[in-house]
Design a protein around this motif. Structure first.
Motif, PDB file in Angstrom:
ATOM      1  N   UNK A 132       0.834  -1.222   0.000  1.00 26.31           N
ATOM      2  CA  UNK A 132       0.000   0.000   0.000  1.00 26.31           C
ATOM      3  C   UNK A 132       0.857   1.255   0.000  1.00 26.31           C
ATOM      4  N   UNK A 133       0.549   2.158  -0.900  1.00 28.32           N
ATOM      5  CA  UNK A 133       1.278   3.424  -1.003  1.00 28.32           C
ATOM      6  C   UNK A 133       0.414   4.411  -1.759  1.00 28.32           C
ATOM      7  N   UNK A 134       0.913   5.626  -1.899  1.00 28.48           N
ATOM      8  CA  UNK A 134       0.195   6.667  -2.628  1.00 28.48           C
ATOM      9  C   UNK A 134       1.012   7.940  -2.640  1.00 28.48           C
ATOM     10  N   UNK A 135       0.523   8.931  -3.347  1.00 30.22           N
ATOM     11  CA  UNK A 135       1.201  10.221  -3.364  1.00 30.22           C
ATOM     12  C   UNK A 135       1.219  10.799  -1.954  1.00 30.22           C
ATOM     13  N   UNK A 136       2.344  11.423  -1.598  1.00 32.76           N
ATOM     14  CA  UNK A 136       2.491  11.962  -0.246  1.00 32.76           C
ATOM     15  C   UNK A 136       2.995  13.399  -0.341  1.00 32.76           C
ATOM     16  N   UNK A 137       2.092  14.340  -0.106  1.00 34.02           N
ATOM     17  CA  UNK A 137       2.423  15.752  -0.134  1.00 34.02           C
ATOM     18  C   UNK A 137       2.062  16.394   1.200  1.00 34.02           C
ATOM     19  N   UNK A 673      25.638  18.391  -5.146  1.00 39.54           N
ATOM     20  CA  UNK A 673      25.644  17.929  -3.760  1.00 39.54           C
ATOM     21  C   UNK A 673      24.403  17.140  -3.424  1.00 39.54           C
ATOM     22  N   UNK A 674      23.265  17.524  -4.047  1.00 41.71           N
ATOM     23  CA  UNK A 674      21.993  16.842  -3.799  1.00 41.71           C
ATOM     24  C   UNK A 674      21.239  16.730  -5.116  1.00 41.71           C
ATOM     25  N   UNK A 675      20.455  15.668  -5.239  1.00 35.02           N
ATOM     26  CA  UNK A 675      19.720  15.389  -6.471  1.00 35.02           C
ATOM     27  C   UNK A 675      18.251  15.183  -6.128  1.00 35.02           C
ATOM     28  N   UNK A 676      17.372  15.809  -6.910  1.00 34.55           N
ATOM     29  CA  UNK A 676      15.935  15.643  -6.777  1.00 34.55           C
ATOM     30  C   UNK A 676      15.436  14.745  -7.898  1.00 34.55           C
ATOM     31  N   UNK A 677      14.714  13.684  -7.540  1.00 33.98           N
ATOM     32  CA  UNK A 677      14.133  12.783  -8.535  1.00 33.98           C
ATOM     33  C   UNK A 677      12.624  12.761  -8.329  1.00 33.98           C
ATOM     34  N   UNK A 678      11.901  13.057  -9.391  1.00 33.33           N
ATOM     35  CA  UNK A 678      10.442  13.015  -9.353  1.00 33.33           C
ATOM     36  C   UNK A 678       9.983  11.878 -10.264  1.00 33.33           C
ATOM     37  N   UNK A 679       9.364  10.860  -9.675  1.00 33.87           N
ATOM     38  CA  UNK A 679       8.944   9.701 -10.477  1.00 33.87           C
ATOM     39  C   UNK A 679       7.880   8.930  -9.706  1.00 33.87           C
ATOM     40  N   UNK A 680       7.224   8.012 -10.419  1.00 33.75           N
ATOM     41  CA  UNK A 680       6.198   7.187  -9.813  1.00 33.75           C
ATOM     42  C   UNK A 680       6.775   5.888  -9.290  1.00 33.75           C
ATOM     43  N   UNK A 707       9.253   9.084  -4.937  1.00 32.23           N
ATOM     44  CA  UNK A 707       8.567   7.808  -4.758  1.00 32.23           C
ATOM     45  C   UNK A 707       8.859   7.201  -3.393  1.00 32.23           C
ATOM     46  N   UNK A 708      10.015   7.519  -2.817  1.00 34.33           N
ATOM     47  CA  UNK A 708      10.384   6.976  -1.514  1.00 34.33           C
ATOM     48  C   UNK A 708      10.103   7.949  -0.378  1.00 34.33           C
ATOM     49  N   UNK A 709      10.258   9.249  -0.626  1.00 31.23           N
ATOM     50  CA  UNK A 709      10.192  10.230   0.452  1.00 31.23           C
ATOM     51  C   UNK A 709       9.063  11.234   0.309  1.00 31.23           C
TER      52      UNK A 709
END
Length: 737
Positions: A132-137, A673-680, A707-709
Motif C-alpha cells: 500500500x502506497x500513494x502520493x504523499x504531499x 551535492x543533492x539530487x531531486x528525482x520526481x517519479x512514480x 517515490x520513496x520520500x
C-alpha cells in the motif's frame, strides 16, 4: 466513557506503535488501576491498547516486502461493489490464495480493459502486487492512511484472469445493477449512491459540484437518512395507533421502536454500513431504547456511546476524514439546539442549523486540509429537505417495488428527475461560487479559530460571545510566513510519474512543470492547484513548462483555469492547451526577483521532444539549483559548453533518472551535492536506472526520491537540509530507506 474514547482516538496521532512489551505493560497497569477505582486512566489505557493492537494486526496483514512488484497467479473472491472506471474495473478481493506465498486478507486490484466483474464471484488472476502506497504531499490526501483504514493490505494491477465460480449472495450488487438498468433520467448512478452508498458511478464533474456546494454528505454519507427513515416508520406506527388502526394485541410502542430500528439497520446494511451509518444506527438504537423505557435521554450520552462503539468495532476509523466530519456535525447540532430557552420558529429551525454547521465545521475542515464550501449553507437549505423528503423516499420505495411491474420503474424515474433538477441547481451555484481552499494556518491561529467557533455556537447572552467572530476570522486571514529576501522556497511535489516544482521568492512565484494528466486523472487539479493555494499563492508570475509531454505539461490547463498566470513559457509551444498563451523558451534570458537570479537555457539544435526541454538555473545567496526537464545525453553535451555549466548544489535529475540522461561528463562538471528525482513508484520505465544511481553514489550526492520520500521542500540560499513529507512520522508510514 470519555477517557475510553480519548484512548481510542489517541491512535490517530501516534508517530509509531508501541512494542509488544509496552502493550503488555499498559494492559497490566490498566487492570491494576481498576480495583483502586482509578477509572479515568485505566479506561484510557484500555482504549489505547485495543486501538494499537488492532492497528498492528492491520500492519501485519500488509503484503510482504519480498512480494512487492512481483506478478503472481492468485485466487480470490470479489467483495463489495466493483467500480467501473473509464479504463476498466476496480474491485477488492478477499480469501486470496497464492502458491508458496501468504497474501493479505484484502487486496484492491484494477483491471485495465477488464470484463464485467460481479460481487461474490471467484476469480483466478495474474496480478502485479504492490504494498500500500500513494502520493504523499504536505497537507495533501494521505492515500496510505486511507488504505490502512480500509484494511487493504495490498494493491495490484491485473494482467490476465478467468472466472472460476459465479456470484453468490451478491444481493447488493444485484440491486445496484437493477438500479443502473432503469430509466432515471440520466441519474441512475446518483440513485445508486443515495440508496447503496456507492458513488463509483458518479462522474468527476458531479463530485466537483457536490464538493463546491458542500453537499457530498447527501449522496454518500447516509447517516442523516438513517434517522429520517427510522423517524418515518416510528411516526407511521404511532399515527396508526392514535386513530385505532393498529392491532390492540400488539403494543404499539414496542412495535414502533422495533420496526424503526429494523428499518434503520436494514438501510444501514443496504448502504454498506460505513462509519456515519454505524454512528446513526447506534444513536437511533439508544434513543429508541430509552423511549421504550420512558426515560429522558440527553444528546451527549448517545453521541459519546456511538463514538466509542464505532471505534471499538473499528479503531482505524479515526484515520478517515469522514469519521471526524460525521461526529463533528452531530456535535455541532447538539450544541446548537441544546441549552436554548423557548422553541425556535419553523424558519429558524430550517435556516439556523445550516449556518451553525458551517461555522462549527470550519475549523475541522481547516485542520483536515479539505476544501471549504462557501455556498454550503445556502445549498443545504434546499438540498437537505429536497433529498430527505422527496428524492430518498421515492428512491427507497422504488427500489423495494422493482419487482412490481411499472411501479418501481416509475418511482425511480420520478426520483431521478427530482435528483437531476437538484444537480442542475447545484451546478449553477458551484459555477458562481466554487469551493475555497484556504492557505496553511499556523497551529496557534487554528486553536484560536476553534475557540471562536465554539463561542459562536453557544446561546445568545453568553459573555464575550461576539468575540467569536474575530477569533474565527483569524484562520481566514492568518499571518503569512514571508520568504527571506535573496532566498527561494522550493517545493518538489509528489505527482507520481511526472514533475511539478513550486519556486517562491519574497514577492514572486514560478511553477516549473505542472504535473501529469492521464484521462480523467489530472494531477494539476488534484495536487498542484491545492498545493499552490495552501501556500497562499493567489497568482503565478510565470509557469515554465519544460516541454509538452503529458507528464510535465498535462496539468497546465487546470492550473491556468484555477489561478491567474502572468506569463507562460514553454520549451515547446506546440502540443500545449490552446488556452495557454505560451512564449518560446529564450536561451540566455535572465531576470532577478527579490535578489534571486533566474536564467534559461535550451539546446538550439533540438527539434522537439525531450531534448528541447527548457532548462532553468536559479542562484540564491550563492546556492545553485538546476532544473533540467527531460534533456538527454546530446543536450547535456551541448549544455557543458554554456555558461551555466557550473558546480551545482541541487540538480533535478534529467528525465526522472533515465539511463538516456545523467551522463558521466555532465555529472562530473556539475558535481551536484543533492539530487531531486520526481517519479512514480514502480513505474513501467524503470526510473531511476541503476547505472544512474551508481553515478550519483560515486559523486557522493544525496538523493531525494519522491517515490520513496514524498514531497521535498528546501530553502535555496540557506544551505540547509530539506524537509521531506515522509519525515513526518506516522505509524502507518514505512520508515525512510
Amino acid at each position: 466513557m470519555f477517557t475510553l474514547a480519548l484512548g481510542l482516538l489517541a491512535l490517530r496521532f501516534l508517530p509509531a506503535l508501541p512494542s509488544v512489551g509496552w502493550l503488555i505493560a499498559m494492559l497490566v497497569l490498566a487492570l491494576m488501576l481498576l480495583p483502586f477505582r482509578t477509572f479515568a486512566l485505566a479506561f484510557f489505557l484500555l482504549g489505547l491498547s485495543w486501538a494499537c493492537i488492532s492497528a498492528q494486526w492491520a500492519l501485519n496483514d500488509r503484503l510482504q516486502p519480498a512480494l512487492d512488484g512481483q506478478t503472481r497467479w492468485l485466487e480470490g473472491r470479489v467483495i463489495g461493489l466493483p467500480q467501473q472506471t473509464a479504463t476498466g474495473v476496480r474491485f477488492d478481493l478477499a480469501d486470496s490464495r497464492s502458491r508458496n506465498a501468504r497474501l493479505p486478507s484484502r487486496i484492491r486490484v484494477s483491471w485495465h480493459g477488464g470484463p464485467a466483474v460481479r460481487s461474490g464471484e471467484r476469480w483466478r488472476l495474474a496480478v502485479t502486487l504492490r504494498r500500500p502506497s500513494g502520493l504523499l504531499n504536505f497537507h495533501g490526501f494521505d492515500h496510505e492512511a486511507w488504505l490502512l483504514a480500509q484494511r487493504i493490505g495490498a494493491t495490484g494491477s491485473v494482467k490476465d484472469g478467468e472466472r472460476l465460480t459465479p456470484a453468490r449472495h451478491a444481493w447488493r450488487d444485484t440491486v445496484r445493477q437493477r438500479l443502473l438498468a432503469v430509466d432515471a433520467q440520466g441519474r441512475e448512478a446518483g440513485l445508486a449512491a443515495l440508496v447503496l452508498g456507492d458513488g463509483s458511478g458518479l462522474e468527476a464533474k458531479d463530485w466537483q459540484v457536490l464538493q463546491d456546494t458542500g453537499t457530498v454528505h447527501l449522496l454518500v454519507i447516509s447517516g442523516q437518512h438513517i434517522g429520517l427513515l427510522a423517524g418515518l416508520i416510528y411516526g407511521l406506527v404511532a399515527l396508526l395507533a392514535r386513530y385505532g388502526c393498529w392491532p390492540r394485541a400488539w403494543p404499539w410502542l414496542r412495535w414502533a421502536c422495533g420496526l424503526a430500528f429494523a428499518a434503520a439497520l436494514g438501510y444501514g446494511v443496504l448502504a454498506g454500513f460505513g462509519v456515519p451509518v454505524q454512528r446513526a444506527c447506534v444513536m437511533v438504537g439508544l434513543v429508541l431504547l430509552w423511549r421504550l423505557r420512558f426515560r429522558h435521554l440527553g444528546f451527549w450520552w448517545p453521541l459519546l456511546l456511538a463514538l466509542v462503539a464505532v471505534l471499538i468495532l473499528e479503531p482505524l476509523a479515526s484515520l478517515q476524514a469522514g469519521f471526524w466530519l460525521s461526529f463533528a456535525a452531530v456535535a455541532v447540532l447538539v450544541l446548537a439546539f441544546g441549552g436554548r430557552l423557548g422553541p425556535w420558529s419553523v424558519w429558524q429551525a430550517w435556516t439556523r442549523p445550516q449556518w451553525l454547521i458551517a461555522i462549527g465545521l470550519f475549523p475541522v475542515l481547516l485542520v483536515l486540509g479539505l476544501p471549504i464550501s462557501v455556498s454550503a449553507p445556502l445549498a443545504n437549505l434546499v438540498a437537505v429537505p429536497w433529498i430527505s423528503l422527496v428524492v430518498l423516499p421515492l428512491a427507497l420505495l422504488g427500489s423495494v417495488l422493482l419487482g412490481v411491474p411499472l411501479a418501481g420503474e416509475w418511482l425511480l424515474w420520478l426520483a431521478g428527475g427530482a435528483l437531476d433538477g437538484l444537480f442542475r441547481g447545484l451546478a449553477w451555484l458551484a459555477g458562481h461560487v466554487p469551493a475555497w481552499i484556504p492557505a496553511e494556518v499556523p497551529l496557534v491561529c487554528w486553536w484560536v479559530s476553534l475557540a471562536g467557533a465554539v463561542l459562536l455556537l453557544l446561546p445568545k447572552g453568553v459573555p464575550f460571545r461576539v468575540l467569536g467572530w474575530p477569533m474565527l476570522l483569524l484562520a481566514v486571514f492568518p499571518p503569512r510566513e514571508q520568504v527571506p529576501h535573496g532566498r527561494v522556497d522550493v517545493l518538489q511535489l509528489d505527482v507520481g510519474q511526472g514533475q511539478a516544482l513550486i519556486l517562491r521568492t519574497r514577492h514572486h512565484t514560478l511553477l516549473y512543470d505542472a504535473g501529469p494528466r492521464s484521462g480523467a486523472m489530472d494531477l494539476g487539479a488534484r495536487v498542484v492547484v491545492p498545493a499552490l493555494k495552501k501556500l497562499g499563492v493567489g497568482a503565478l508570475d510565470m509557469m515554465l513548462l519544460s516541454h509538452a509531454d503529458a507528464d510535465h505539461a498535462g496539468g497546465a490547463a487546470a492550473v491556468a483555469r484555477a489561478l491567474p498566470v502572468k506569463r507562460v513559457v514553454g520549451g515547446e509551444t506546440g502540443g500545449l492547451p490552446a488556452l495557454l498563451d505560451t512564449q518560446p523558451c529564450s536561451s540566455g534570458e535572465q531576470w532577478t526577483w527579490d535578489g534571486v537570479i533566474f536564467e534559461l537555457w535550451q539546446w538550439p539544435d533540438a527539434t522537439a521532444g525531450n531534448p528541447k526541454s527548457c532548462v532553468l538555473q536559479v542562484q540564491a545567496n550563492g546556492e545553485r539549483l538546476l532544473l533540467t526537464g527531460d534533456i538527454d545525453r546530446a543536450a547535456e553535451r551541448a549544455f557543458l559548453d554554456s555558461p551555466l555549466a557550473l558546480r551545482t548544489d541541487w540538480l533535478q535529475a534529467p528525465h526522472h533518472g533515465s539511463r538516456s540522461s545523467s551522463s558521466w561528463p555532465f555529472l562530473q562538471r556539475l558535481a551536484p551535492g543533492s539530487v531531486l528525482i520526481s517519479r512514480g513508484r514502480g513505474n513501467a520505465f524503470g526510473h531511476p536506472h541503476q547505472q544512474v544511481m551508481q553515478r550519483y553514489k560515486a559523486l557522493g550526492s544525496r538523493v531525494y526520491d519522491s517515490a520513496e520520500q514524498g514531497a521535498v521542500r528546501l530553502q535555496l540560499g540557506a544551505f540547509a537540509p530539506p524537509v521531506v513529507a515522509r519525515g513526518q512520522r506516522r505509524f502507518w508510514r514505512e520508515a525512510l530507506p
